[in-house]
Design a protein around this motif. Structure first.
Motif: not given
Lengths: 449, 178
Positions: A4-5, A7-9, A11-14, B29, B112, B131-132, B172, B178
Motif C-alpha cells: 500500500e505504501e 502504491k501511494l508513493a 501515485v505521489l510521484h506519478r 513538487r 490527490l 512517500y514522495f 492507486m 497521469s
C-alpha cells in the motif's frame, strides 16, 4: 514499505506535476535582503548538529547592510521604467515572470463539481491603525494576492487554501466555496451568471471551467488548444470583452470563446511569440496582447473585429510584464525589478509612453491594476492610489504606513456597493484578510471610462 | 545572471546555486503536495532556501543541506497551518465522464490534493516526506523533530484516512492515466 505504501508513493510521484517554473538564487537572495529575519536561526528548525546561531554571512555587522540594501531595492523599483532591471517577479501568491530554467509545463487542477458551503464565520470589523482611507479588517481569510474581484454585489477571490470563494461584502464572510487550484495566475472572470476560471494551463491544452456565480457549483468546462504550447510566463491569460466573449492567451494565438455554449468561435494569430496576457478595451474595439519572456515584454494592439495590428511596442528597459487591464485611455499592466512589482499605464497601448502609477509592492508582494467602480486602483506596500481610466492621472493617493517597521500590504481595491475592498496582509502582527475602506470622492468614478 | 539592485551585497555561498538548480524542482513538487498550490509552494521553498543561505557552509560540511531545507519547509508549513484560517469546506463530488485525457489528468491531481487535504498537517508532512521525498523513517523523524514512533503513527493514521479518500483508490490502482 508495504504494498500500500509503495502504491501511494507511486501515485505521489506519478501525479505530482512538474512546477511551472523553478526557484532561482536571485529570488532567494532578494528574500534574504527584503526579509532579513529569514536568515536568523530558529533553533527548532536547524537540522542535525545545530549550526551556529548566526552564520558568518548574517552577522550582526551585516544586518544593517542587508536592511540598507532592501531600501535600495525598493527605491530602485520606484524609480520608474527607466531604471528597470531584469525581472524575477515571483510573488508568493501570483504567477510571475518565469525563472531562467523554467520547465515547460504549467500544471493545474480543476475542481470537481461542488456544492457550495454555507456561510462561514463572520468577524467583527477591526480598525487598522493609520491604514489608508480608514481601512478596517472585516475578514480573516488568506487570499491569493490580486485575485479579488467584484461582480453583481459579490466579491470573488482565490483562497490560499486552494479554493474559489464568493464573499459577502457586507460581512466579509465566505458564503460559497469550491476547491480550485490555480495553474497560472488569473483572477476570476465573471460573465453573466458564470464565474470562469483557468483550471489547466499546460503544454498544448488549456481547460476553462465555469462555476455558478451564486453557488459556485461547476456548470461547464471547455478545452482550448494552445497553438505552439502555452507561455510559461502567463500573467492574466483570461479576460472577457464587453459582449461577454472570453479571450484566452492560447500559445501563439488568442482564442475567442462564446461562454454561453461554451465553444471557441474565433482564433487570432499573434505573430510575436507566445501570448502571456490579454485584455479587451471597454468598447470592444481593441485587443491588447502581451508576449515575451522574463527579459522582454512586447505589447501588440489589435483592432477588433478586423484583427489588424494597430500598434506594437516593447517595455523600454526590458523586463517581464503582464496582468493587462484595458480602459478607455489605454492599457495598464505590471512589471518589476526582483521581487518588487509596480504598475504602468500605456496611453493607447504604446509602451514607449508608459508611466509608472503608484509605488508598487516589494518583498515578493504583488501590485496589480484593478478596474472597478469607474477608476483604476493600484495597491502595494508604499501607497494605494486611484487613477483616471482615460488619462492615467492619479486622482487620489494614500500612503501605507509600516507596521512596527515591517511593510504592510494593501492589494489593489475593488468596489462593491459604493465601498472599496482590498486584501490586506501584515507580517508584523500576522494579520491577513479582507479590508473595507472608504476612498475620497475623487475615487468615486465620476470620470468617463 | 540577472542583476538585482542591492542583492550584490550578498555573497553567494559556494555550491548554493548548484543545489538550487538541481533540487528546486523536487522541492517545489514537495511544496505543492504540502500546500496544494504553486504560489505557496514557491513561497515555502524560497523561505527555506533563504534560511539555509547564511549557514550553507556549515550545512555542506554536515552533508545535510537538503535535510535542513526540507526541515524548514515542513516547519514553515506547519506554522502556516496553525496561523491561517483552515476551516473545513463542505464538498460534494458528482460522478462525471471525461472526454479528454487532460481532464482526467487534471482531475487526478485534484483527487490527490483533495485526499491530502483530509489529513492533519503533520500526517500530510509525513506522507510527503516518507512517500514522495523518499526519506527513511529516521530521516523523517529528524526532519519533523519527533520520534520514529511518532512518524510510524502519523503514517499509519494517514494511510487509514487516505483509504477512504474518493478518487485516490482509482489512482492507486492505476485506472487514471497521469
Amino acid at each position: 514499505m508495504n504494498t500500500e505504501e509503495r502504491k501511494l508513493a507511486d501515485v505521489l510521484h506519478r501525479i505530482t506535476p512538474e512546477p511551472p517554473r523553478r526557484v532561482t538564487v536571485e529570488q532567494v537572495a532578494y528574500r534574504l535582503v527584503s526579509e532579513p529575519k529569514l536568515g536568523q536561526t530558529r533553533g527548532r528548525e536547524s537540522a542535525g548538529p545545530r549550526p551556529r546561531r548566526r552564520g558568518p554571512l548574517f552577522s550582526r555587522a551585516l544586518a544593517p547592510v542587508l536592511a540598507a540594501a532592501a531600501v535600495v531595492v525598493i527605491a530602485g523599483a520606484s524609480a520608474g521604467i527607466a531604471v528597470l532591471a531584469n525581472s524575477h517577479h515571483n510573488p508568493p501568491a501570483a504567477a510571475g515572470g518565469p525563472a531562467s530554467s523554467a520547465s515547460s509545463s504549467a500544471s493545474a487542477s480543476f475542481s470537481p463539481t461542488q456544492t457550495a458551503s454555507s456561510a462561514q464565520q463572520t468577524t467583527p470589523a477591526t480598525g487598522l491603525a493609520g491604514a489608508p482611507w480608514g481601512a478596517e479588517l472585516i475578514g480573516h481569510q488568506a487570499l491569493v494576492q490580486g485575485s479579488l474581484i467584484s461582480a453583481d454585489g459579490s466579491l470573488y477571490a482565490i483562497g490560499n487554501t486552494s479554493t474559489l470563494d464568493r464573499i459577502n461584502p457586507a460581512t466579509g464572510a465566505v458564503v460559497a466555496s469550491v476547491a480550485y487550484n490555480m495553474p497560472v495566475w488569473n483572477p476570476p472572470v465573471v460573465v453573466g451568471n458564470t464565474v470562469w476560471m483557468v483550471s489547466s494551463y499546460n503544454g498544448g491544452n488549456i481547460v476553462l471551467q465555469g462555476y455558478d456565480a451564486r453557488t459556485l457549483a461547476r456548470t461547464s468546462s471547455l478545452l482550448v488548444p494552445a497553438i505552439g504550447g502555452v507561455s510559461i510566463g502567463g500573467q492574466g491569460v483570461l479576460t472577457s470583452g464587453p459582449d461577454g466573449d472570453l479571450y484566452v492567451a492560447a500559445g501563439e494565438t488568442v482564442a475567442v470563446v462564446n461562454p454561453a455554449v461554451p465553444q471557441e468561435i474565433h482564433r487570432i494569430q499573434v505573430l510575436a511569440g507566445k501570448t502571456s496576457s490579454v485584455a479587451v478595451s471597454p468598447d470592444g474595439s481593441k485587443l491588447y496582447v502581451g508576449t515575451g519572456s522574463s527579459t522582454s515584454f512586447r505589447l501588440v494592439v489589435f483592432n477588433l473585429p478586423s484583427d489588424t495590428i494597430a500598434n506594437e511596442s516593447t517595455l523600454p528597459s526590458g523586463g517581464a510584464g503582464g496582468n493587462l487591464v484595458a480602459t478607455s485611455g489605454g492599457v495598464w499592466g505590471t512589471t518589476g525589478s526582483g521581487h518588487s512589482e509596480w504598475v504602468w499605464f500605456a496611453p493607447n497601448g504604446n509602451l514607449a509612453r508608459a508611466v509608472q502609477v503608484g509605488r508598487g509592492a516589494g518583498g515578493g508582494l504583488s501590485s496589480f491594476p484593478s478596474y472597478s467602480g469607474g477608476v483604476v486602483w493600484v495597491g502595494g506596500t508604499g501607497d494605494v492610489v486611484c487613477a483616471s481610466p482615460a488619462t492615467g492621472q492619479v486622482l487620489a493617493t494614500a500612503d501605507i504606513p509600516a507596521d512596527h517597521g515591517v511593510a504592510q500590504y494593501f492589494a489593489s481595491p475593488v468596489v462593491s456597493g459604493g465601498q472599496a475592498y482590498s486584501y490586506y496582509q501584515t507580517d508584523a502582527s500576522q494579520q491577513t484578510g479582507l479590508a473595507r475602506m472608504t476612498p475620497p470622492a475623487a475615487c468615486t468614478g465620476n470620470v468617463s471610462s | 545572471m540577472d542583476t538585482l539592485t542591492g542583492v550584490e551585497h550578498l555573497a553567494e555561498p559556494d555550491g548554493f546555486r548548484d543545489f538550487v538548480e538541481a533540487r528546486s524542482s523536487a522541492l517545489l513538487r514537495s511544496g505543492w503536495l504540502l500546500t496544494g498550490d504553486w504560489p505557496s509552494a514557491e513561497d515555502l521553498v524560497q523561505t527555506a532556501l533563504a534560511a539555509a543561505w547564511p549557514r550553507w557552509s556549515s550545512l555542506r560540511r554536515q552533508d545535510a543541506p537538503e535535510l535542513y531545507v526540507r526541515k524548514i519547509m515542513v516547519n514553515t508549513f506547519l506554522r502556516w497551518r496553525q496561523r491561517r484560517w483552515n476551516g473545513e469546506i463542505a464538498t460534494g463530488r458528482l460522478p462525471e465522464t471525461h472526454a479528454y485525457d487532460v481532464f482526467a489528468q487534471v482531475d487526478a491531481r485534484q483527487s490527490l490534493l483533495a485526499a491530502l487535504d483530509r489529513l492533519p498537517a503533520r500526517q500530510r508532512a509525513v506522507v510527503v516526506l516518507r512517500y514522495f521525498a523518499d526519506q527513511t523513517e529516521t530521516q523523517t523523524a529528524e526532519t519533523m523533530g519527533c520520534s520514529v514512533g511518532a512518524v510510524k503513527s502519523h503514517a499509519s493514521k494517514a494511510l487509514a484516512r487516505l483509504r477512504d479518500a474518493p478518487g485516490l483508490a482509482e489512482l492507486m490502482t492505476g485506472e487514471v492515466a497521469s
